[in-house]
Design a protein around this motif. Structure first.
Motif, PDB file in Angstrom:
ATOM      1  N   ASP A 208       0.802  -1.087   0.010  1.00 60.94           N
ATOM      2  CA  ASP A 208       0.130  -0.121  -0.029  1.00 60.94           C
ATOM      3  C   ASP A 208       0.819   1.245   0.074  1.00 60.94           C
ATOM      4  N   ALA A 209       1.995   1.227   0.846  1.00 57.57           N
ATOM      5  CA  ALA A 209       2.863   2.338   0.882  1.00 57.57           C
ATOM      6  C   ALA A 209       3.594   2.502  -0.547  1.00 57.57           C
ATOM      7  N   PHE A 210       3.952   1.583  -1.247  1.00 57.78           N
ATOM      8  CA  PHE A 210       4.490   1.377  -2.551  1.00 57.78           C
ATOM      9  C   PHE A 210       3.527   2.067  -3.373  1.00 57.78           C
ATOM     10  N   SER A 211       2.425   1.872  -3.285  1.00 57.09           N
ATOM     11  CA  SER A 211       1.312   2.466  -4.288  1.00 57.09           C
ATOM     12  C   SER A 211       0.918   3.815  -4.002  1.00 57.09           C
ATOM     13  N   ASP A 212       1.127   4.263  -2.772  1.00 62.08           N
ATOM     14  CA  ASP A 212       1.230   5.659  -2.448  1.00 62.08           C
ATOM     15  C   ASP A 212       2.447   6.575  -3.061  1.00 62.08           C
ATOM     16  N   LEU A 213       3.265   6.151  -2.727  1.00 61.03           N
ATOM     17  CA  LEU A 213       4.512   6.578  -3.465  1.00 61.03           C
ATOM     18  C   LEU A 213       4.340   6.919  -4.979  1.00 61.03           C
ATOM     19  N   LEU A 214       3.804   5.924  -5.419  1.00 59.34           N
ATOM     20  CA  LEU A 214       3.709   6.118  -6.995  1.00 59.34           C
ATOM     21  C   LEU A 214       2.744   7.305  -7.324  1.00 59.34           C
ATOM     22  N   GLU A 215       1.881   7.563  -6.440  1.00 52.97           N
ATOM     23  CA  GLU A 215       0.892   8.607  -6.694  1.00 52.97           C
ATOM     24  C   GLU A 215       1.670   9.792  -6.704  1.00 52.97           C
ATOM     25  N   GLY A 216       2.807  10.010  -6.056  1.00 56.90           N
ATOM     26  CA  GLY A 216       3.408  11.236  -5.994  1.00 56.90           C
ATOM     27  C   GLY A 216       3.290  12.271  -4.915  1.00 56.90           C
ATOM     28  N   GLY A 217       3.936  13.380  -4.785  1.00 59.64           N
ATOM     29  CA  GLY A 217       3.770  14.438  -3.622  1.00 59.64           C
ATOM     30  C   GLY A 217       4.835  14.046  -2.493  1.00 59.64           C
ATOM     31  N   PHE A 218       5.687  13.235  -2.952  1.00 55.57           N
ATOM     32  CA  PHE A 218       6.788  12.901  -1.766  1.00 55.57           C
ATOM     33  C   PHE A 218       8.192  13.612  -2.135  1.00 55.57           C
ATOM     34  N   GLY A 219       8.177  14.501  -2.933  1.00 53.67           N
ATOM     35  CA  GLY A 219       9.343  15.278  -3.174  1.00 53.67           C
ATOM     36  C   GLY A 219      10.092  14.905  -4.549  1.00 53.67           C
ATOM     37  N   VAL A 220       9.712  14.070  -5.133  1.00 56.63           N
ATOM     38  CA  VAL A 220      10.219  13.646  -6.564  1.00 56.63           C
ATOM     39  C   VAL A 220       9.342  14.322  -7.694  1.00 56.63           C
ATOM     40  N   HIS A 221       8.079  13.915  -7.329  1.00 57.40           N
ATOM     41  CA  HIS A 221       7.121  14.559  -8.742  1.00 57.40           C
ATOM     42  C   HIS A 221       5.835  14.683  -7.592  1.00 57.40           C
ATOM     43  N   GLU A 222       4.965  15.544  -8.309  1.00 56.01           N
ATOM     44  CA  GLU A 222       3.928  16.113  -7.804  1.00 56.01           C
ATOM     45  C   GLU A 222       2.842  15.116  -7.895  1.00 56.01           C
ATOM     46  N   TYR A 223       1.628  15.208  -6.790  1.00 61.71           N
ATOM     47  CA  TYR A 223       0.679  14.222  -6.857  1.00 61.71           C
ATOM     48  C   TYR A 223       0.067  13.947  -8.300  1.00 61.71           C
ATOM     49  N   LYS A 224       0.141  13.005  -8.712  1.00 58.75           N
ATOM     50  CA  LYS A 224      -0.657  12.364  -9.974  1.00 58.75           C
ATOM     51  C   LYS A 224       0.044  12.877 -11.315  1.00 58.75           C
ATOM     52  N   GLU A 225       1.184  13.666 -11.165  1.00 64.25           N
ATOM     53  CA  GLU A 225       2.086  13.994 -12.178  1.00 64.25           C
ATOM     54  C   GLU A 225       2.438  13.203 -13.072  1.00 64.25           C
ATOM     55  N   PRO A 226       2.507  13.305 -14.552  1.00 65.99           N
ATOM     56  CA  PRO A 226       2.416  12.178 -15.404  1.00 65.99           C
ATOM     57  C   PRO A 226       4.225  12.063 -15.371  1.00 65.99           C
ATOM     58  N   ILE A 227       4.685  10.849 -15.222  1.00 72.26           N
ATOM     59  CA  ILE A 227       5.911  10.440 -15.053  1.00 72.26           C
ATOM     60  C   ILE A 227       6.244   9.077 -15.886  1.00 72.26           C
ATOM     61  N   LYS A 228       7.339   9.094 -16.459  1.00 71.86           N
ATOM     62  CA  LYS A 228       7.914   7.906 -17.094  1.00 71.86           C
ATOM     63  C   LYS A 228       8.694   6.915 -15.801  1.00 71.86           C
ATOM     64  N   LEU A 229       8.557   5.821 -15.653  1.00 75.90           N
ATOM     65  CA  LEU A 229       8.922   4.779 -14.862  1.00 75.90           C
ATOM     66  C   LEU A 229       9.576   3.571 -15.435  1.00 75.90           C
ATOM     67  N   ILE A 230      10.901   3.428 -15.228  1.00 77.94           N
ATOM     68  CA  ILE A 230      11.574   2.299 -16.024  1.00 77.94           C
ATOM     69  C   ILE A 230      12.054   1.630 -14.938  1.00 77.94           C
ATOM     70  N   TRP A 231      11.672   0.413 -15.074  1.00 77.83           N
ATOM     71  CA  TRP A 231      12.365  -0.764 -14.140  1.00 77.83           C
ATOM     72  C   TRP A 231      13.487  -1.549 -14.673  1.00 77.83           C
ATOM     73  N   LYS A 232      14.565  -1.201 -14.420  1.00 73.78           N
ATOM     74  CA  LYS A 232      15.947  -1.568 -15.339  1.00 73.78           C
ATOM     75  C   LYS A 232      16.371  -2.850 -14.383  1.00 73.78           C
ATOM     76  N   ASP A 233      16.759  -3.783 -15.359  1.00 72.54           N
ATOM     77  CA  ASP A 233      17.086  -5.153 -14.951  1.00 72.54           C
ATOM     78  C   ASP A 233      15.825  -5.928 -14.275  1.00 72.54           C
ATOM     79  N   PHE A 234      14.834  -5.623 -15.008  1.00 70.32           N
ATOM     80  CA  PHE A 234      13.574  -6.229 -14.611  1.00 70.32           C
ATOM     81  C   PHE A 234      13.821  -7.857 -14.306  1.00 70.32           C
TER      82      PHE A 234
END
Length: 96
Positions: free
Chosen positions: A40-66
């Protein structure tokens, strides 16, 4: 305006707890409190607003070495984490 690109690096973790440490590192900054280390906390971080991107700001997320992460975390857990990411419509997600 280009979307911010955020990279989760599979080389930086080998189990779930260190996955949470990695996602804290790339999805939050300058917090004076510890994030929860659960799905649940991981999902919240993805929402944004924790200093890296704003809440629901469109971002590109790349999972390197998946593929390494899938071996380390197991198919079931890695698939669950991907589903959580893909539930966020503001995230353009890819695996590398």
């Amino acid at each position: 305006m280009d979307k911010k690109t955020i990279i989760i690096n599979g080389e930086n973790f080998s189990e779930l707890e260190t996955f949470y440490v990695e996602t804290d590192k790339v999805l939050s900054k300058n917090l004076d409190w510890q994030t929860g280390h659960n799905l649940d906390a991981f999902s919240d971080l993805l929402e944004g607003g924790f200093g890296v991107h704003e809440y629901k700001e469109p971002i590109k997320l790349i999972w390197k070495d998946f593929s390494k992460s899938k071996l380390d975390l197991g198919k079931k857990l890695s698939d669950k984490l991907v589903r959580i990411i893909e539930e966020h419509e503001h995230i353009e997600f890819s695996k590398a």
